[in-house]
Enzyme design. Sequence first.
Site, PDB file in Angstrom:
ATOM      1  N   LYS A  46      53.547   3.978 -46.547  1.00 48.16           N
ATOM      2  CA  LYS A  46      53.399   4.674 -45.269  1.00 48.16           C
ATOM      3  C   LYS A  46      54.331   5.869 -45.283  1.00 48.16           C
ATOM      4  O   LYS A  46      55.337   5.879 -46.014  1.00 48.16           O
ATOM      5  CB  LYS A  46      53.781   3.737 -44.112  1.00 48.16           C
ATOM      6  CG  LYS A  46      53.195   4.148 -42.786  1.00 48.16           C
ATOM      7  CD  LYS A  46      51.753   3.723 -42.618  1.00 48.16           C
ATOM      8  CE  LYS A  46      51.157   4.311 -41.345  1.00 48.16           C
ATOM      9  NZ  LYS A  46      49.820   3.743 -41.066  1.00 48.16           N
ATOM     10  N   ASP A  67      47.315   8.853 -39.301  1.00 47.60           N
ATOM     11  CA  ASP A  67      47.812   7.795 -38.407  1.00 47.60           C
ATOM     12  C   ASP A  67      48.087   8.532 -37.087  1.00 47.60           C
ATOM     13  O   ASP A  67      47.508   9.608 -36.856  1.00 47.60           O
ATOM     14  CB  ASP A  67      49.077   7.137 -38.992  1.00 47.60           C
ATOM     15  CG  ASP A  67      49.485   5.881 -38.225  1.00 47.60           C
ATOM     16  OD1 ASP A  67      48.851   4.832 -38.425  1.00 47.60           O
ATOM     17  OD2 ASP A  67      50.422   5.934 -37.406  1.00 47.60           O
TER      18      ASP A  67
HETATM   19  P1  NDP Z   1      46.149   8.972 -32.426  1.00 45.19           P
HETATM   20  O1  NDP Z   1      47.297   9.883 -32.579  1.00 45.19           O
HETATM   21  O2  NDP Z   1      44.782   9.472 -32.640  1.00 45.19           O
HETATM   22  O3  NDP Z   1      46.185   8.300 -30.973  1.00 45.19           O
HETATM   23  C1  NDP Z   1      47.274   7.560 -30.550  1.00 45.19           C
HETATM   24  C2  NDP Z   1      47.048   7.138 -29.112  1.00 45.19           C
HETATM   25  O4  NDP Z   1      48.064   6.212 -28.716  1.00 45.19           O
HETATM   26  C3  NDP Z   1      47.141   8.310 -28.143  1.00 45.19           C
HETATM   27  O5  NDP Z   1      46.344   8.068 -27.023  1.00 45.19           O
HETATM   28  C4  NDP Z   1      48.617   8.289 -27.787  1.00 45.19           C
HETATM   29  O6  NDP Z   1      48.934   8.896 -26.550  1.00 45.19           O
HETATM   30  C5  NDP Z   1      48.893   6.803 -27.709  1.00 45.19           C
HETATM   31  N1  NDP Z   1      50.302   6.561 -28.005  1.00 45.19           N
HETATM   32  C6  NDP Z   1      50.983   6.960 -29.097  1.00 45.19           C
HETATM   33  N2  NDP Z   1      52.274   6.615 -29.014  1.00 45.19           N
HETATM   34  C7  NDP Z   1      52.394   5.990 -27.833  1.00 45.19           C
HETATM   35  C8  NDP Z   1      53.484   5.390 -27.166  1.00 45.19           C
HETATM   36  N3  NDP Z   1      54.716   5.376 -27.705  1.00 45.19           N
HETATM   37  N4  NDP Z   1      53.235   4.809 -25.962  1.00 45.19           N
HETATM   38  C9  NDP Z   1      51.992   4.813 -25.436  1.00 45.19           C
HETATM   39  N5  NDP Z   1      50.910   5.376 -26.015  1.00 45.19           N
HETATM   40  C10 NDP Z   1      51.134   5.956 -27.190  1.00 45.19           C
HETATM   41  O7  NDP Z   1      46.467   7.724 -33.388  1.00 45.19           O
HETATM   42  P2  NDP Z   1      45.469   6.624 -33.940  1.00 45.19           P
HETATM   43  O8  NDP Z   1      44.407   6.340 -32.947  1.00 45.19           O
HETATM   44  O9  NDP Z   1      45.102   7.008 -35.309  1.00 45.19           O
HETATM   45  O10 NDP Z   1      46.434   5.376 -34.061  1.00 45.19           O
HETATM   46  C11 NDP Z   1      46.605   4.424 -33.014  1.00 45.19           C
HETATM   47  C12 NDP Z   1      47.175   3.133 -33.577  1.00 45.19           C
HETATM   48  O11 NDP Z   1      46.265   2.604 -34.564  1.00 45.19           O
HETATM   49  C13 NDP Z   1      48.527   3.256 -34.292  1.00 45.19           C
HETATM   50  O12 NDP Z   1      49.254   2.070 -34.116  1.00 45.19           O
HETATM   51  C14 NDP Z   1      48.121   3.373 -35.761  1.00 45.19           C
HETATM   52  O13 NDP Z   1      49.158   2.977 -36.632  1.00 45.19           O
HETATM   53  C15 NDP Z   1      46.965   2.383 -35.793  1.00 45.19           C
HETATM   54  N6  NDP Z   1      46.030   2.551 -36.905  1.00 45.19           N
HETATM   55  C16 NDP Z   1      45.379   3.745 -37.128  1.00 45.19           C
HETATM   56  C17 NDP Z   1      44.488   3.858 -38.148  1.00 45.19           C
HETATM   57  C18 NDP Z   1      43.669   5.091 -38.350  1.00 45.19           C
HETATM   58  O14 NDP Z   1      42.742   5.049 -39.184  1.00 45.19           O
HETATM   59  N7  NDP Z   1      43.904   6.182 -37.648  1.00 45.19           N
HETATM   60  C19 NDP Z   1      44.255   2.755 -39.101  1.00 45.19           C
HETATM   61  C20 NDP Z   1      44.919   1.518 -38.731  1.00 45.19           C
HETATM   62  C21 NDP Z   1      45.794   1.455 -37.687  1.00 45.19           C
HETATM   63  P3  NDP Z   1      49.619  10.361 -26.538  1.00 45.19           P
HETATM   64  O15 NDP Z   1      48.520  11.309 -26.854  1.00 45.19           O
HETATM   65  O16 NDP Z   1      50.147  10.485 -25.168  1.00 45.19           O
HETATM   66  O17 NDP Z   1      50.702  10.334 -27.579  1.00 45.19           O
END
Ligand code: NDP
Length: 448
Positions: free
Chosen positions: A129, A169
């Site tokens: 990562k 991510d």
């Molecule tokens: P994005 O950046 O596309 O979206 C993240 C979302 O989560 C946004 O809505 C963001 O809000 C919110 N968020 C982020 N940090 C926080 C926080 N501290 N508190 C509350 N809300 C928060 O990321 P992904 O959708 O790609 O990733 C989301 C999750 O899925 C993560 O845990 C990631 O590790 C996991 N994941 C992702 C994969 C992928 O293929 N993308 C694969 C496997 C797991 P805001 O815009 O306000 O920051």
Amino acid sequence: MAIKNEYLLSVLETVKKRNPSEPEFIQAVTEVFTSLEPVIEKRQDLIDAGVIERIVEPERQIIFRVPWTDDNGVQHVNRGFRVQFNSAIGPYKGGIRFHPSVYSGIIKFLGFEQIFKNSLTTLPMGGAKGGADFDPKGKSDNEVMRFCQSFMNELHKYISADIDVPAGDIGVGAREVGYMFGQYKKLKNCWEGVLTGKGLTYGGSLVRKQATGYGLCYFTKEMLAANGMSFEGKTVLVSGSGNVAIYACEKAKEYGANVVAMSDSNGYIYDKDGIDLDLVKQIKEVERKRIKEYADRKPGAVYTEGCKGIWTIPCDIALPCATQNEIDGESALILAKNGCKVVSEGANMPSTPEAIDVYFAKGMLYGPAKAANAGGVATSGLEMCQNSMRYSWTAEEVDAKLKSIMKDIFTACDTYSKEYGMEGNYMAGANIAGFLKVADAMKAQGAV
Ligand code: NDP
């Protein structure tokens, strides 16, 4: 969740001593160890080979300076990370996160989880990562591009299609992957599948964008079916409104669920008539604005400040898709009290240990992240495969492979939970199945 095995406790003590200010990493190791007790009791050979001590120590950690200049000519310096955790079963593989909260403890917990998740996919990928404490929010495209180029100026020394293949991510989507890929190609003078999540015109795979969210629903559908349930007619909460959340919402709706809430780090929207996903995509994917906008544009929808409140909405199924530790014990109790029967994780480690205790105590179905959200990296593995073959599969072909991988992951979780006397505990099943493949590979390769 309490560990009793003395050997595991002694290794955990060492992990705590070596990583004293990294609570997320310690949390992730503790969770895996709680599942490994019955395995360790049967497999003295793994203790003798020192596999447990080695699996909790990254093979390599790279920390580097990322200097960049903003549009006003002001200089900034961020910190970049890549943790290459384990390469026993394949080249290192795992996403890159750009978020101000990034530090070594976050990257290490994610890298550690990635080892077992990648193993569960059955594809040959090791665990890694990376990321930086950079906040892409509010930055211009040019600023993001300069940052990504500077990040790659250092990272390119440590990665390649056969060494380490990063992906997206939080905060890293197609735009950031594109800028990093372009810079890698320029520096190495080599076109290779060194990153996944690429654009479709330059080596990306169809369905990669949707894969984590869709995969989460494929896994959850299997888990529901095994327990006599389905998505049809269920009320669903999806936290987050990023890549994973949007496509989890899309597939859950397709399966007949009513998704009534989504969120971002500022707050959440509740739309009892069902989320209008086209509107969410417009706001988040096209305009890159806040989820609050949804309530301004959709009659009847309500916005509330503070993201934790989303878990107070009554639901049947909760799909946390935002970030780590977003459901604590208190929120889990509220979910249970309001009739929630299922929590299935799109985000990485979104439930605290106290929340997981509540799920088990209340007899809820629990789909753990390293199994339920493995569809993203699985499809990244399929992207690597297509890049190596110089060939592209159709969306139908990729989707069919993804579906079959997620079904097999659920079967593995179920089978291993039964084999080790913890039927219905899919967290234990996932940890054991993921661990055994990597542990056997490490042992076979000697103490390296
Ligand atoms: P994005 O950046 O596309 O979206 C993240 C979302 O989560 C946004 O809505 C963001 O809000 C919110 N968020 C982020 N940090 C926080 C926080 N501290 N508190 C509350 N809300 C928060 O990321 P992904 O959708 O790609 O990733 C989301 C999750 O899925 C993560 O845990 C990631 O590790 C996991 N994941 C992702 C994969 C992928 O293929 N993308 C694969 C496997 C797991 P805001 O815009 O306000 O920051």
